[in-house]
Design a protein around this motif. Structure first.
Motif, PDB file in Angstrom:
ATOM      1  N   LEU A  55      -3.018   0.704  -4.088  1.00 48.11           N
ATOM      2  CA  LEU A  55      -2.549  -0.659  -3.909  1.00 48.11           C
ATOM      3  C   LEU A  55      -1.500  -0.921  -4.985  1.00 48.11           C
ATOM      4  O   LEU A  55      -1.625  -0.440  -6.124  1.00 48.11           O
ATOM      5  CB  LEU A  55      -3.727  -1.632  -4.072  1.00 48.11           C
ATOM      6  N   LYS A 115       0.861  -1.188   0.000  1.00 47.55           N
ATOM      7  CA  LYS A 115       0.000   0.000   0.000  1.00 47.55           C
ATOM      8  C   LYS A 115       0.891   1.229   0.000  1.00 47.55           C
ATOM      9  O   LYS A 115       1.926   1.251   0.675  1.00 47.55           O
ATOM     10  CB  LYS A 115      -0.911  -0.005   1.236  1.00 47.55           C
ATOM     11  N   GLU A 172      -4.592   6.926  -1.309  1.00 46.70           N
ATOM     12  CA  GLU A 172      -3.866   5.695  -1.023  1.00 46.70           C
ATOM     13  C   GLU A 172      -4.164   4.681  -2.118  1.00 46.70           C
ATOM     14  O   GLU A 172      -5.300   4.548  -2.578  1.00 46.70           O
ATOM     15  CB  GLU A 172      -4.277   5.127   0.341  1.00 46.70           C
TER      16      GLU A 172
END
Length: 349
Positions: A149, A140, A147
């Motif tokens: 992945l 992450k 944010e």
């Protein structure tokens, strides 16, 4: 390559300083909007709706529009206080097999460059660990205000990171597949397999953007005051109603384009590992089969006629032979009778 983000990889208690750089680049040709009358550039200006005047970039901030249309100002200071441990860290959370990642989740790609000499040792450790495990790292990180992945994998001697979409950002394919019930027979699948085998594999390095190259030729011709090259006439193709005919034609054209002899695709060998039945012979071979059957029937009839003739002749010969034997037997009997009659006369003398 210029870095677009500086931070560190968090690998348990190990911290690896890194720089994030773009792994891809776009070669697309972009256009400007112009005024057709005089060729002047068309530009978009940022204008404040309340004052109706143009504003500079330094006067522009961020705001969130609520459901009722209210604008809520959000400052850089507000964003800097977000409780995100990944604000300046790529935090590895798991290691999984590469086939666990759905390609639909793949997003932008980046290279992770070691941030100075102290990062060389832990960087190499993570790279070799990924190589030996045959796994990818799921991480992450925060980039451009949100944010994200990511998936870390090894490319040559570098660590690359692919941005991943969150699972809820990937739509389900509902309503995409045909809702009409269709049956595909074994022969159609065999022809599709033959087409796939004929097309074979290709090195992606051999592929190039033909559209961009043609567009560059047009731009160069226009810049030199020449007439742009004309596009070749598209191949005229009728509406294909027969899927089998289309598959057969595709196989032939694919082989011809590779310089191979035109393939006979009407009969394909049955696969050992498949339960498919052997395709029925094509129409062209049916006529051949019928001709062969007719010839075979005629030959059989001739043979039967000849046999019947031979049997009749044999029967006649047998009858004649029997009659002859009967006559001979009669003569023999007569001789025996004469002999028997002559014997008493001899005794009386």
């Amino acid at each position: 390559m210029r870095s677009i983000w500086n931070g560190a990889i968090s690998f348990g208690l190990v911290s690896i300083p890194i720089k994030l750089v773009n792994a891809t680049e776009s070669h697309s040709i972009s256009f400007r909007q112009i005024h057709l009358e005089d060729g002047g550039r068309i530009r978009y200006r940022k204008v404040c709706e309340l004052e109706e005047k143009e504003v500079s970039g330094t006067e522009i901030g961020k705001g969130y529009e609520d459901a009722d249309g209210t604008i809520i100002p959000i400052t850089d200071e507000d964003l800097s206080h977000l409780p995100l441990p990944t604000a300046k860290t790529i935090e590895i959370v798991a290691f999984v097999p590469a086939d666990r990642i759905d390609p639909l989740q793949m997003d932008a790609a980046y290279y992770l460059a070691a941030g100075g000499a102290p990062a060389a040792k832990p960087y190499t450790l993570l790279r070799e660990a990924l190589k030996r495990s045959n796994k990818v790292a799921i991480a992450k990180f925060a980039l451009r205000g949100r944010e994200r992945l990511g998936m870390l994998r090894v490319v040559d001697d570098a660590i690359a990171m692919h941005g991943l979409l969150w699972p809820d950002e990937v739509r389900a394919p509902q309503g995409v597949a045909p809702d009409t019930k269709v049956t595909v027979n074994d022969k159609e699948l065999d022809l599709a397999d033959a087409l796939m085998d004929t097309l074979g594999e290709i090195d992606l390095e051999d592929l190039h953007d033909e559209y961009r190259e043609a567009l560059e030729e047009v731009v160069a011709a226009k810049a030199a005051g020449e007439t742009p090259p004309e596009a070749p006439e598209p191949a005229k193709g009728g509406k294909v109603l027969d899927l089998m005919a289309a598959l057969e034609k595709s196989v032939r054209e694919a082989k011809e384009s590779r310089g191979e002899e035109p393939a006979e695709v009407r009969q394909l060998p049955q696969r050992k590992t498949s339960s498919r039945t052997t395709p029925k012979p094509a129409q062209g071979r049916k006529s051949t089969s019928k001709t062969a059957t007719t010839k075979k029937a005629a030959s059989s009839a001739s043979a039967k006629k000849s046999t019947a003739t031979k049997k009749a002749a044999a029967k006649k010969t047998t009858s004649t032979s029997a009659s002859a034997k009967k006559t001979t037997a009669g003569k023999t009997t007569a001789k025996k009778t004469t002999a028997k009659k002559a014997t008493p006369r001899k005794r009386s003398a």
